[in-house]
Scaffold this motif. Structure first.
Motif, PDB file in Angstrom:
ATOM      1  N   THR A  10       0.830  -1.204   0.000  1.00  0.00           N
ATOM      2  CA  THR A  10       0.000   0.000   0.000  1.00  0.00           C
ATOM      3  C   THR A  10       0.865   1.254   0.000  1.00  0.00           C
ATOM      4  N   ALA A  11       1.865   1.288   0.872  1.00  0.00           N
ATOM      5  CA  ALA A  11       2.740   2.466   0.961  1.00  0.00           C
ATOM      6  C   ALA A  11       3.478   2.699  -0.348  1.00  0.00           C
ATOM      7  N   ARG A  12       4.014   1.639  -0.949  1.00  0.00           N
ATOM      8  CA  ARG A  12       4.813   1.791  -2.162  1.00  0.00           C
ATOM      9  C   ARG A  12       3.950   2.205  -3.350  1.00  0.00           C
ATOM     10  N   LEU A  13       2.832   1.510  -3.572  1.00  0.00           N
ATOM     11  CA  LEU A  13       2.005   1.806  -4.740  1.00  0.00           C
ATOM     12  C   LEU A  13       1.237   3.114  -4.584  1.00  0.00           C
ATOM     13  N   SER A  14       0.851   3.439  -3.362  1.00  0.00           N
ATOM     14  CA  SER A  14       0.102   4.684  -3.132  1.00  0.00           C
ATOM     15  C   SER A  14       0.979   5.922  -3.241  1.00  0.00           C
ATOM     16  N   ASP A  23      -9.375  -0.963  -3.701  1.00  0.00           N
ATOM     17  CA  ASP A  23      -8.584  -1.195  -4.925  1.00  0.00           C
ATOM     18  C   ASP A  23      -7.433  -2.155  -4.653  1.00  0.00           C
ATOM     19  N   LEU A  24      -6.730  -1.910  -3.553  1.00  0.00           N
ATOM     20  CA  LEU A  24      -5.548  -2.716  -3.243  1.00  0.00           C
ATOM     21  C   LEU A  24      -5.907  -4.100  -2.722  1.00  0.00           C
ATOM     22  N   GLU A  25      -6.975  -4.196  -1.951  1.00  0.00           N
ATOM     23  CA  GLU A  25      -7.405  -5.515  -1.476  1.00  0.00           C
ATOM     24  C   GLU A  25      -7.819  -6.396  -2.652  1.00  0.00           C
ATOM     25  N   ALA A  26      -8.482  -5.807  -3.645  1.00  0.00           N
ATOM     26  CA  ALA A  26      -8.914  -6.568  -4.823  1.00  0.00           C
ATOM     27  C   ALA A  26      -7.719  -7.071  -5.638  1.00  0.00           C
ATOM     28  N   ALA A  27      -6.616  -6.327  -5.599  1.00  0.00           N
ATOM     29  CA  ALA A  27      -5.435  -6.691  -6.388  1.00  0.00           C
ATOM     30  C   ALA A  27      -4.436  -7.546  -5.622  1.00  0.00           C
ATOM     31  N   TYR A 112       2.170  -9.207 -15.781  1.00  0.00           N
ATOM     32  CA  TYR A 112       1.865  -8.022 -16.583  1.00  0.00           C
ATOM     33  C   TYR A 112       0.423  -8.081 -17.083  1.00  0.00           C
ATOM     34  N   ARG A 113      -0.007  -9.264 -17.498  1.00  0.00           N
ATOM     35  CA  ARG A 113      -1.381  -9.438 -17.995  1.00  0.00           C
ATOM     36  C   ARG A 113      -2.403  -9.050 -16.922  1.00  0.00           C
ATOM     37  N   ALA A 114      -2.153  -9.463 -15.668  1.00  0.00           N
ATOM     38  CA  ALA A 114      -3.067  -9.128 -14.571  1.00  0.00           C
ATOM     39  C   ALA A 114      -3.062  -7.630 -14.297  1.00  0.00           C
ATOM     40  N   SER A 119      -6.024  -2.515 -14.863  1.00  0.00           N
ATOM     41  CA  SER A 119      -6.107  -1.150 -15.408  1.00  0.00           C
ATOM     42  C   SER A 119      -7.315  -0.964 -16.314  1.00  0.00           C
ATOM     43  N   GLN A 120      -7.787  -2.045 -16.915  1.00  0.00           N
ATOM     44  CA  GLN A 120      -8.950  -1.941 -17.803  1.00  0.00           C
ATOM     45  C   GLN A 120     -10.255  -1.848 -17.022  1.00  0.00           C
ATOM     46  N   GLY A 121     -10.227  -2.292 -15.769  1.00  0.00           N
ATOM     47  CA  GLY A 121     -11.460  -2.297 -14.990  1.00  0.00           C
ATOM     48  C   GLY A 121     -11.504  -1.304 -13.846  1.00  0.00           C
TER      49      GLY A 121
END
Length: 196
Positions: A10-14, A23-27, A112-114, A119-121
């Motif tokens: 969370t810290a790094r991506l946010s 968003d992050l829990e789903a990923a 990468y596909r995931a 990003s598409q959704g």
């Protein structure tokens, strides 16, 4: 879910995009965490790379090995950056370069596909992927300009400013390769700057 890993992710991506916890829990289930010892390869030239490895902590490098067996650093990466071979991820081509941990590195990898499907959704993930590509282009433009416009000492000063407190962790041999100079030239530059 590992709470420690989730907090670090969370810290790094946010730091790139303001993700919601949802968003992050789903990923989160798409990510795998791994720690590499100094000198360990993340992936090698010839591998078909299907993941992006976000660096959570540590410093690593991208490098080529020429026909004579000489290593040439393409790029250095630290926490907040990533290891990836876009040509491999997009076209299923073998990676033309190696990636290696210089210090102990912890990564959070995702196919990468995931990442593209996320990003598409989701608008935040779409912005995240866009910013990743923008940052990659900016980094490449800066590096290209440094080689075309700056002398070796100026490139070293730029390296020191960019890596700040992390520069002490990068062996001078790796720095010299990154700057495109010999070890002797870097030693001379450091002497002239009063750093030895």
């Amino acid at each position: 879910m590992n709470d420690g890993e989730f907090r670090r992710l969370t810290a790094r991506l946010s730091s790139v995009v303001s993700f919601s916890r949802v968003d992050l829990e789903a990923a989160y289930s798409h990510f795998a965490f791994h720690t590499y010892a100094p000198g360990e390869y993340v992936f090698s030239s010839g591998d078909v790379v299907r993941h992006v490895y976000f660096v959570m902590e540590g410093i690593g490098r991208y490098f080529y090995i020429d026909a004579g067996g000489k290593e040439r650093n393409k790029s250095l990466v630290r926490a907040g950056g990533a290891f990836a071979s876009i040509s491999s991820c997009v076209s299923d081509m073998p990676s033309p370069f190696f990636t290696q941990a210089i210090t102990r590195c912890t990564t959070a990898s995702i196919e990468y596909r995931a990442l593209i499907e996320l990003s598409q959704g989701n608008r935040n993930w779409a912005e995240f992927v866009r910013k990743l590509y923008e940052n990659l282009v900016l980094k490449k433009e800066k590096r290209e300009a440094a080689f075309l416009l700056l002398n070796a000492r100026e490139r070293y000063e730029q390296f020191l400013a960019e890596f700040a407190e992390d520069c002490e962790q990068v062996p001078l041999r790796q720095v010299a390769m990154y700057l495109g100079v010999t070890d002797v030239t870097l030693s001379r530059i450091r002497r002239e700057m009063g750093l030895t």
